[in-house]
Scaffold this motif. Structure first.
Motif, short mmCIF file in Angstrom:
data_model
loop_
_atom_site.label_atom_id
_atom_site.label_comp_id
_atom_site.label_asym_id
_atom_site.label_seq_id
_atom_site.Cartn_x
_atom_site.Cartn_y
_atom_site.Cartn_z
N UNK A 34 -12.32 -0.20 9.46
CA UNK A 34 -12.47 -0.16 7.85
C UNK A 34 -11.21 -1.18 7.56
N UNK A 35 -11.84 -1.95 6.55
CA UNK A 35 -10.41 -2.90 5.19
C UNK A 35 -9.84 -2.69 4.11
N UNK A 36 -9.27 -2.73 3.87
CA UNK A 36 -8.59 -2.04 2.62
C UNK A 36 -8.22 -3.48 1.66
N UNK A 56 1.07 -0.87 -0.25
CA UNK A 56 -0.09 0.16 0.48
C UNK A 56 0.81 1.17 0.11
N UNK A 57 0.55 2.17 -0.91
CA UNK A 57 0.70 3.58 -0.72
C UNK A 57 0.70 4.53 0.12
N UNK A 58 2.06 5.17 0.44
CA UNK A 58 1.93 5.97 1.75
C UNK A 58 0.20 6.80 1.41
N UNK A 59 0.01 7.47 -0.43
CA UNK A 59 -1.13 8.06 -1.06
C UNK A 59 -2.12 7.23 -0.41
N UNK A 60 -2.41 5.97 -0.28
CA UNK A 60 -3.47 4.98 -0.07
C UNK A 60 -3.86 4.93 1.32
N UNK A 61 -2.98 4.84 1.80
CA UNK A 61 -2.52 4.89 3.38
C UNK A 61 -3.97 6.12 3.89
N UNK A 121 -9.83 0.83 -9.02
CA UNK A 121 -8.69 2.01 -8.38
C UNK A 121 -8.51 1.12 -6.58
N UNK A 122 -9.60 1.65 -5.97
CA UNK A 122 -9.39 1.05 -4.71
C UNK A 122 -10.52 -0.30 -4.35
N UNK A 123 -11.05 -1.14 -3.25
CA UNK A 123 -11.83 -1.48 -3.28
C UNK A 123 -11.57 -1.70 -1.86
#
Length: 135
Positions: free
Chosen positions: A26-28, A1-6, A38-40
């Motif tokens: 919250x689960x990624x 996971x990238x810092x931006x995603x975090x 893009x995200x789930x």
């Protein structure tokens, strides 16, 4: 996971608080596998609303999820444009429209909503139609 995603994942509870809801977890899930997105994300509403998940609660949760997902899609598009501006003059691939998927679960674990948001619109098959130009 990238810092931006975090950072984006860490912002989700604030969107729910703006609708007067608390999230329990919250689960990624990293994109890939069966299809691309893009995200789930899976969001579990806090057990304090266990007395009853009303239509208003579900609508508020869907609104928060859609607002967050729209911001995530918007940032993704901005990142694509920024990355392309430093390249050899090639425009960003406007045909790329990966969705953000958010599944909302109630306090008892029942799925309340499965929402998919992309630049082209919102798919909320269990709920009302949301205006895609809201923001």
């Amino acid at each position: 996971m990238t810092p931006e995603q975090m950072a984006m994942i860490d912002e989700i509870p604030a969107y729910f608080r703006s609708e007067k809801l608390e999230t329990e977890a919250v689960y990624f899930r990293e994109p890939g596998g069966m299809g691309f997105g893009l995200e789930t994300v899976a969001v579990f509403l806090l057990g304090s609303i266990a007395l009853g998940v009303t239509y208003d609660v579900i609508k508020a949760a869907a609104t928060a999820a859609i607002d967050w997902a729209r911001d995530r899609v918007r940032r993704h598009q901005q990142d694509l444009r920024a990355d392309d501006s430093g390249s050899s003059g090639r425009d960003s691939d406007d045909s790329a429209d990966p969705p953000v998927r958010v599944t909302i679960y109630g306090p008892n674990g029942a799925m309340l909503r499965a929402i998919e948001v992309s630049r082209s619109g919102v798919d909320d098959p269990f709920g009302q139609h949301f205006d895609t130009d809201r923001r």
